[in-house]
Structure formats: C-alpha cells, structure tokens
Design an enzyme around this catalytic site. Sequence first.
Site, PDB file in Angstrom:
ATOM      1  N   ASP A 246       0.807  -1.213   0.000  1.00  0.00           N
ATOM      2  CA  ASP A 246       0.000   0.000   0.000  1.00  0.00           C
ATOM      3  C   ASP A 246       0.845   1.269   0.000  1.00  0.00           C
ATOM      4  O   ASP A 246       0.597   2.187  -0.759  1.00  0.00           O
ATOM      5  CB  ASP A 246      -0.994  -0.004   1.191  1.00  0.00           C
ATOM      6  CG  ASP A 246      -0.314  -0.268   2.543  1.00  0.00           C
ATOM      7  OD1 ASP A 246       0.917  -0.505   2.587  1.00  0.00           O
ATOM      8  OD2 ASP A 246      -1.029  -0.256   3.565  1.00  0.00           O
TER       9      ASP A 246
ATOM     10  N   LYS B 233       5.392   8.222   0.756  1.00  0.00           N
ATOM     11  CA  LYS B 233       5.382   9.427   1.583  1.00  0.00           C
ATOM     12  C   LYS B 233       6.685  10.179   1.424  1.00  0.00           C
ATOM     13  O   LYS B 233       7.755   9.587   1.519  1.00  0.00           O
ATOM     14  CB  LYS B 233       5.214   9.023   3.054  1.00  0.00           C
ATOM     15  CG  LYS B 233       3.875   9.410   3.629  1.00  0.00           C
ATOM     16  CD  LYS B 233       3.851   9.200   5.106  1.00  0.00           C
ATOM     17  CE  LYS B 233       2.710   8.286   5.471  1.00  0.00           C
ATOM     18  NZ  LYS B 233       2.597   8.113   6.939  1.00  0.00           N
TER      19      LYS B 233
ATOM     20  N   ASP C  44       6.799   4.027   3.326  1.00  0.00           N
ATOM     21  CA  ASP C  44       6.961   5.085   4.331  1.00  0.00           C
ATOM     22  C   ASP C  44       8.444   5.188   4.650  1.00  0.00           C
ATOM     23  O   ASP C  44       9.185   5.857   3.941  1.00  0.00           O
ATOM     24  CB  ASP C  44       6.080   4.736   5.536  1.00  0.00           C
ATOM     25  CG  ASP C  44       6.080   5.805   6.614  1.00  0.00           C
ATOM     26  OD1 ASP C  44       6.335   6.976   6.286  1.00  0.00           O
ATOM     27  OD2 ASP C  44       5.816   5.480   7.786  1.00  0.00           O
TER      28      ASP C  44
HETATM   29  P1  IMP Z   1       7.498   1.270   6.206  1.00  0.00           P
HETATM   30  O1  IMP Z   1       8.091  -0.055   6.562  1.00  0.00           O
HETATM   31  O2  IMP Z   1       7.888   2.363   7.161  1.00  0.00           O
HETATM   32  O3  IMP Z   1       7.727   1.675   4.769  1.00  0.00           O
HETATM   33  O4  IMP Z   1       5.953   1.162   6.464  1.00  0.00           O
HETATM   34  C1  IMP Z   1       5.147   0.448   5.671  1.00  0.00           C
HETATM   35  C2  IMP Z   1       3.902   0.020   6.411  1.00  0.00           C
HETATM   36  O5  IMP Z   1       3.497   0.915   7.466  1.00  0.00           O
HETATM   37  C3  IMP Z   1       2.808   0.039   5.387  1.00  0.00           C
HETATM   38  O6  IMP Z   1       2.707  -1.207   4.731  1.00  0.00           O
HETATM   39  C4  IMP Z   1       1.602   0.393   6.220  1.00  0.00           C
HETATM   40  O7  IMP Z   1       1.019  -0.792   6.726  1.00  0.00           O
HETATM   41  C5  IMP Z   1       2.123   1.218   7.382  1.00  0.00           C
HETATM   42  N1  IMP Z   1       1.936   2.687   7.175  1.00  0.00           N
HETATM   43  C6  IMP Z   1       2.888   3.619   6.953  1.00  0.00           C
HETATM   44  N2  IMP Z   1       2.356   4.846   6.801  1.00  0.00           N
HETATM   45  C7  IMP Z   1       1.013   4.684   6.918  1.00  0.00           C
HETATM   46  C8  IMP Z   1      -0.116   5.607   6.847  1.00  0.00           C
HETATM   47  O8  IMP Z   1      -0.002   6.819   6.627  1.00  0.00           O
HETATM   48  N3  IMP Z   1      -1.333   5.048   7.021  1.00  0.00           N
HETATM   49  C9  IMP Z   1      -1.539   3.708   7.243  1.00  0.00           C
HETATM   50  N4  IMP Z   1      -0.516   2.825   7.309  1.00  0.00           N
HETATM   51  C10 IMP Z   1       0.744   3.302   7.153  1.00  0.00           C
HETATM   52 MG    MG Z   2      -0.630  -1.410   8.083  1.00  0.00          MG
END
Ligand code: IMP
Ligand code: MG
Length: 173
Positions: free
Chosen positions: A94, A125, A97
Amino acid sequence: MKTVLTADELHAGVRRIAAQINAHYQNQPLTTIGILTGSVILLADLIRLIEMPLRVGVLQARSYHGATTLRGELTIYDELMPDITDRDVLLVDDIFDTGHTLHQVIQRMQDLNPRSIKSLVLLRKKGRQEVDMEPDFVGFEIPDQFVVGYGLDYQDEYRNLPYLAALEESDLR
Ligand code: IMP
Ligand code: MG
C-alpha cells in the site's frame, strides 16, 4: 478527516501503474505478491488490469515495536505464498513510508531465487525514507501525513473507505 485522493483519482492512478506493468513485462508470465493487509484493495483492482499470464499470492509482514524488540524488526509470514523460484515477481504494497518493510521483504524473497523481483506501491510518503532502495512503480507521492482508506488502516479500521483520507487530530485515539 480530509480527503487526499478521491476514488476516481485512485482508480486513474491504478490504471496508470497497470499500463506501466503491462508495458514492462510484455507477455512474460508474472507473479504478484501482495503484502497483507494494506494491499488487498489495490491488489484486487490492479490484477484485473494486468494482461499477461498471472499468479497471485500474498504474504503478511508485521513489525513489532514492543519493549523487547528492535525498531523495524519485521516478522514475515509466507505460508500462503506460491513458489517463486525462477519467476518474475512483483511485490505489491500500500505505502512506502520508511521503506523498511519492502526492503526486508525483498531481501527475504531473494533467498528463494526468483528470476527477477520488483516492487510496486500505491503511495510514497515524501521525506520519510530510511533505506537505500526505491520502489520500481509508484502510484502517487503524498506529503508526510497519516492516511487511511483504500486498504490503509488506523488501528485496523478505515480500510474499507473507497477514497484516501488524512487523519486529523480529532480522529486519533
Ligand atoms: P514502512 O516499513 O515504514 O515503509 O511502512 C510500511 C507500512 O506501514 C505500510 O505497509 C503500512 O502498513 C504502514 N503505514 C505507513 N504509513 C502509513 C499511513 O499513513 N497510514 C496507514 N498505514 C501506514
Ligand atoms: Mg498497516
């Protein structure tokens, strides 16, 4: 809550990435792997626009931030994943981040010797990335705010919203 992307804008974005996927892989068979749970809506919409022979699988990636676990430590559940040896794999998530989830899932998948592995995210993001990798296909760049809907949750709710919305102070609990 404030709408960030309407249902129509989301669908236009999914059509745009699907066209890129179709152009990139031509008629080569493809295996898409959705990262649960956030990717379910995107995966369902995307795969119906993909034209080559397709296999679909899922895996779950969960990060724990408990007192005894390191930040960003990820548990990957891959029991529902098809065999990806010698296959062209497209990971679908999805949102990108910090990037730790996708980075660690890709590293784990490499051990299974796929023919190629690429990644697709609906959202990216701005200004949050902590890893040295880029997703290959991106639907939309969004500002650094917490968003829900179209599969994304806040405390496991709001995934069913057909649009993408940013949570405001009054929505948090
Ligand atoms: P990352 O490992 O920091 O890239 O985070 C990825 C995961 O964090 C995604 O697959 C989402 O499940 C969750 N996540 C990060 N930002 C958001 C947001 O703004 N809304 C909802 N879920 C988020
Ligand atoms: Mg999540």
